[in-house]
Enzyme design. Structure first.
Site, mmCIF file in Angstrom:
data_model
loop_
_atom_site.group_PDB
_atom_site.id
_atom_site.type_symbol
_atom_site.label_atom_id
_atom_site.label_comp_id
_atom_site.label_asym_id
_atom_site.label_seq_id
_atom_site.Cartn_x
_atom_site.Cartn_y
_atom_site.Cartn_z
ATOM 1 N N ASP A 1 0.812 -1.219 0.000
ATOM 2 C CA ASP A 1 0.000 0.000 0.000
ATOM 3 C C ASP A 1 0.844 1.267 0.000
ATOM 4 O O ASP A 1 0.337 2.358 -0.229
ATOM 5 C CB ASP A 1 -0.855 0.035 1.270
ATOM 6 C CG ASP A 1 -2.152 -0.709 1.101
ATOM 7 O OD1 ASP A 1 -2.737 -0.647 0.007
ATOM 8 O OD2 ASP A 1 -2.591 -1.342 2.080
HETATM 9 C C1 BGC Z 1 0.171 1.470 6.179
HETATM 10 C C2 BGC Z 1 -0.112 0.222 5.415
HETATM 11 C C3 BGC Z 1 -1.585 0.076 5.270
HETATM 12 C C4 BGC Z 1 -2.218 1.326 4.683
HETATM 13 C C5 BGC Z 1 -3.703 1.215 4.670
HETATM 14 C C6 BGC Z 1 -0.469 2.639 5.487
HETATM 15 O O1 BGC Z 1 -0.226 3.781 6.192
HETATM 16 O O2 BGC Z 1 1.552 1.643 6.298
HETATM 17 O O3 BGC Z 1 0.452 -0.891 6.052
HETATM 18 O O4 BGC Z 1 -1.866 -0.994 4.446
HETATM 19 O O5 BGC Z 1 -1.842 2.461 5.400
HETATM 20 O O6 BGC Z 1 -4.330 2.342 4.178
HETATM 21 C C1 NOJ Z 2 -1.661 -3.740 5.403
HETATM 22 C C2 NOJ Z 2 -2.828 -3.849 4.500
HETATM 23 O O1 NOJ Z 2 -3.963 -4.230 5.213
HETATM 24 C C3 NOJ Z 2 -2.544 -4.824 3.382
HETATM 25 O O2 NOJ Z 2 -3.621 -4.858 2.500
HETATM 26 C C4 NOJ Z 2 -1.276 -4.458 2.683
HETATM 27 O O3 NOJ Z 2 -1.032 -5.412 1.691
HETATM 28 C C5 NOJ Z 2 -0.121 -4.348 3.629
HETATM 29 N N1 NOJ Z 2 -0.448 -3.430 4.681
HETATM 30 C C6 NOJ Z 2 1.177 -3.907 2.966
HETATM 31 O O4 NOJ Z 2 1.160 -2.559 2.651
#
Ligand code: BGC
Ligand code: NOJ
Length: 812
Positions: free
Chosen positions: A485
């Site tokens: 993400d």
């Molecule tokens: C986090 C990710 C997460 C995402 C969801 C980010 O700030 O680092 O791990 O999946 O937000 O929106």
């Molecule tokens: C947490 C999110 O829930 C997941 O969808 C994502 O793949 C990981 N973070 C890595 O960014």
């Protein structure tokens, strides 16, 4: 340093002191009513949706941490204490908290008074039920007052914590049995048809429902006036902050035991049956609920029912490996966590506030891999729910709200891996169940029934979405982000506060993902098999041709010489290349491409694993990338916003470590796969203080080698780590893999496991599998017997109906 230990016989983790390095929590509930509860009795409850229907209030980021919960205060001759230690924090003579499957039991003792507080959400009930047992273990009579305490939330947790001008004027109550039964009915007079009930099964000596009266305006939870003065006020909240509290006074003779059962329930009425008289709510559903929890016997029956439920679930996959840690990890805690991710997705934990993210499209689809063998029927419904948030063009809402099951507009779509996860999930479901019929189910697009199409058409549009969104190298366009993400290649955010996930165009024409390419290749064969079984040979041929072309594109443009590239950015510059100064190598494409079989035949896969070991592996697992970014890269986005070694910027992001384990098994390296497994599995955590969060479940991240405190974990519980580790250990290392026509036996074991026994319930039939590993730590050749007869190949045909099949395997 240790704060607890495992009790495998009882499937419990036993916490031996309350001041754990972070609040250690558990989840209660497996249907519609849920509670988060910490080992010091902190936490909150909600019905179905942590944001929209929250029963009790919780303040995140509070001081001290974990302030607010469902408390019991005991005033024993002026000494005030809590069985859960918080919030008064009177030192206890004894404390023990048993974290069980869907329950929590805290036993403590002070000045010869023993207390045991056991809490669960009973099966089939929309309530949290707590039994508080007291015993006078001293040799003199004791006069004891007990005060219960919950703080009600005004249902919408977001509004509750922001809209004070309205909310301070809302609270309303009704009472029965002199206040023993308290009805929190805020907003019921208008558009709500639900209320909360908080009750105890005994006569009481007073109550309170107004927070300021009970606690005192300038006091904290640690110093409630009513408790310290031992004087309930019988306050009725009119607006301000509604609470529920009972006061019970008893004299206990030496050796005398008493118990009280408290019920915190959610009740709903049909629109035309809301009131029995003007302004008087219909209490029928509450009466029914409360009648189930009047006696100890009823409480114990509910506890037994819960245990039976978990026996049934966890009996479906068990291993006896000769290694206690592995057995507890697989048989108890990993599967338990998979069920929690089924219930919560990423919505409510001590790191997810319950008002931020709802259910994730990609998250739920992956979680499914970990629970489909436990609850296949519910997995089926989950798939249909997820698929109906897909857009007609094959892309998908990234998140949806569990109550409404509608896609979340604020985040929208544009995460280009999302569509493919649906295919992964459906494949896993059909292999587990053999239920091809799901492909014919009519499923909405964009939650619009007029757009409904068979599920198979959803899969077709998913795959076609990637086929039609490729960039200059023939690799898939990344969109807002793929699995990572935080790799936001089209975002270019320059203003604080902008969301990295939604700023910028949802897709640029250039930035490409090697990771999605790996997924596309990885899913193709299984998906083409489904298409063929459904008679669509033309589409199957298309899929296989795409696989071939994409494999070629990865080998030609996605290979950096020693490892797989991560992506091309919006300028078509390489990401995750030796040419980069930072972020030279990323874990995701190494795992995903090798899992997909890319490079197995030409040495690339082995090289990618060598590089992964050389640059990314360390004591606590495989870090996400190396070297971590030391400055903000506008063209990369959020990944470079974190300090080095944290989160996506180079922590051990536990979710993707199993991809490396699986990749190692593809190359036949059982020892290496298992070694990595043990580096991140909670059962192997040695220093509980360093690890910080619960040592019985996986966390999302463990600080990487470039972080100040490597080995410290955070964001426990709600992570795809649970599902993927279960997949890696059960299917790829132990090698029990559901296939369309049966159970495939294909282990890749470490030398340390010379013999394992697995019991697997598969399509209602029991398989007892004994595997002799004579091959050491590298994969050998397997020979199989089924019920004493030699079997050709590795797939034990699915048996029809109930019964037991014995499988014996020799690996040489
Ligand atoms: C986090 C990710 C997460 C995402 C969801 C980010 O700030 O680092 O791990 O999946 O937000 O929106
Ligand atoms: C947490 C999110 O829930 C997941 O969808 C994502 O793949 C990981 N973070 C890595 O960014």
């Amino acid at each position: 340093m240790q704060y607890g230990y495992f009790d495998d016989q009882r499937r419990e983790f036993v916490i031996t002191r309350p001041d754990t390095p972070y609040p250690w929590i558990n989840y209660l509930g497996s249907e519609d009513f849920f509670s988060l509860v910490s080992c010091t009795s902190g936490g909150y409850s909600f019905y179905k949706d942590a944001r929209l229907l929250r029963l009790t209030r919780y303040r995140y980021n509070n001081v001290p941490t974990d302030a607010g919960g469902h408390y019991f205060y005991i005033n024993d001759g002026g000494c005030v204490w809590n069985p859960g230690w918080q919030p008064v924090k009177t030192p206890l003579d004894r404390y023990e908290c048993r974290v069980g499957m869907g329950y929590m039991s805290i036993s403590s003792e002070k000045n010869g008074l023993k207390a045991r507080q056991t809490v669960l959400v009973p099966r089939g009930k929309t309530a949290e039920v707590t039994r508080l047992e007291l015993e006078n273990a001293s040799d003199a009579p004791k006069q004891v007052s007990v005060y219960s305490f919950v703080e009600f939330c005004l249902w919408d947790a977001q509004d509750d914590s922001t809209n004070f001008q309205r909310n301070y004027a809302l609270a309303e109550f009704e009472f029965e049995n002199g206040g023993a039964v308290q009805y929190h009915k805020s907003e019921y007079r208008e558009r709500r048809n639900h209320y909360a009930v908080y009750a105890v099964n005994t006569d009481i000596d007073g109550f309170d429902t107004d927070r300021e009266t009970f606690v005192g305006l300038y006091n904290g939870f640690d110093r409630p006036n009513a408790v310290f003065e031992d004087q309930p006020r019988c306050s009725q909240a009119h607006g301000w902050a509604p609470i529920g509290s009972h006061c019970i006074r008893r004299t206990l003779q030496p050796g005398e035991r008493v118990s009280f059962i408290f019920v915190l329930g959610y009740c709903e009425n049909p629109e035309d049956k809301k009131f029995i008289a003007p302004g008087v709510i219909n209490k029928e559903p509450a009466h029914q609920l409360l009648s189930s929890f009047q006696t100890d016997a009823q409480f114990e029956a509910a506890m037994n029912e819960l245990k039976t439920y978990w026996d049934g679930l966890l009996g479906r996959f068990t291993v006896q490996s000769g290694n206690d840690k592995l057995d507890r990890q697989v048989n108890i805690w990993n599967q338990y966590q998979c069920m929690v991710t089924f219930n919560m997705s990423r919505s409510a934990s001590y790191f997810e506030s319950g008002i931020g993210r709802g259910m994730g499209f990609r998250d739920c689809s992956q979680d499914l891999l970990g629970f489909v063998h436990l609850i296949p029927e519910r997995a089926r419904q989950r798939i249909l729910d997820i698929a109906s948030t897909q857009f007609p063009d094959g892309s998908a809402y990234h998140q949806y709200q569990p109550l409404t099951k509608r896609g979340n507009m604020a985040v929208g779509s544009g995460f280009n891996d999302d569509p493919l996860w649906l295919i992964y999930g459906v494949n896993a479901y059909i292999k587990e169940t053999g239920d091809f019929g799901i492909l014919d189910e009519m499923v909405d697009f964009d939650n619009d029934p007029s757009l409904a199409q068979p599920l198979l058409e959803h899969l077709r549009r998913s795959f076609r979405y990637i086929a039609e969104h490729k960039g200059p190298h023939g690799l898939p366009l990344i969109g807002r982000a793929d699995w990572n993400d935080c790799l936001n290649l089209n975002c270019f955010s320059e203003h604080p506060g902008e969301s990295f996930q939604t700023t910028g165009p949802s897709e640029g024409p250039v930035a490409e993902s090697v990771f999605i390419a790996g997924m596309y290749v990885g899913v193709a064969d299984d998906y083409a098999d489904l298409l063929e079984r459904k008679g669509d040979k033309a589409e199957a041929d298309f899929v296989r041709a795409e696989k071939k072309a994409m494999t070629g594109a990865v080998e030609q443009f996605g290979w950096d010489g020693e490892w797989f590239l991560r992506a091309y950015d919006a300028y078509s510059h390489k990401v995750g290349s030796c040419e980069n100064e930072e972020g030279k190598i990323y874990i995701e494409p190494q795992g995903m491409c090798v899992m997909a079989g890319i490079g197995l035949d030409n040495g690339m896969a082995q090289k990618a694993m060598n590089a992964t070991e050389k640059y990314l592996l360390f004591q606590y697992g495989v870090v996400l990338l190396w070297p971590a970014y030391s400055k903000y890269h506008l063209e990369l986005g959020e990944i470079s916003s974190y300090p080095q070694g944290f989160k996506e910027n180079g922590s051990v992001f536990c979710h993707n470590n199993p991809w490396i384990m699986i990749a190692q098994t593809k190359l036949g390296h059982g020892d290496k796969a298992f070694d990595l497994y043990t580096r991140i599995a909670p059962a192997w955590v040695e220093d509980q203080k360093l690890h910080r969060v619960e040592p019985y479940v996986y966390a999302q991240t463990v600080n990487g080698k470039e972080a100040p405190l490597p080995g410290e974990a955070r964001n426990s519980w709600l992570t795809g780590t649970a599902a993927w580790n279960f997949t890696a250990i059960s299917q790829d290392i132990l090698g029990i893999k559901p296939a369309l026509d049966g159970l495939q036996i294909d282990p890749c074991l470490p030398a340390s496991l010379p013999e394992i026994r697995v019991h697997r319930t598969f399509r209602d039939h029991d398989y007892n599998i004994l595997i002799h590993n004579n091959a050491g730590g590298e994969k050998g050749k397997i020979r199989l017997e089924v019920n004493g007869k030699a079997l050709e190949g590795q797939i034990v045909p699915a048996a029809s109906g109930k019964g037991e099949t014995m499988v014996e395997a020799w690996i040489d």
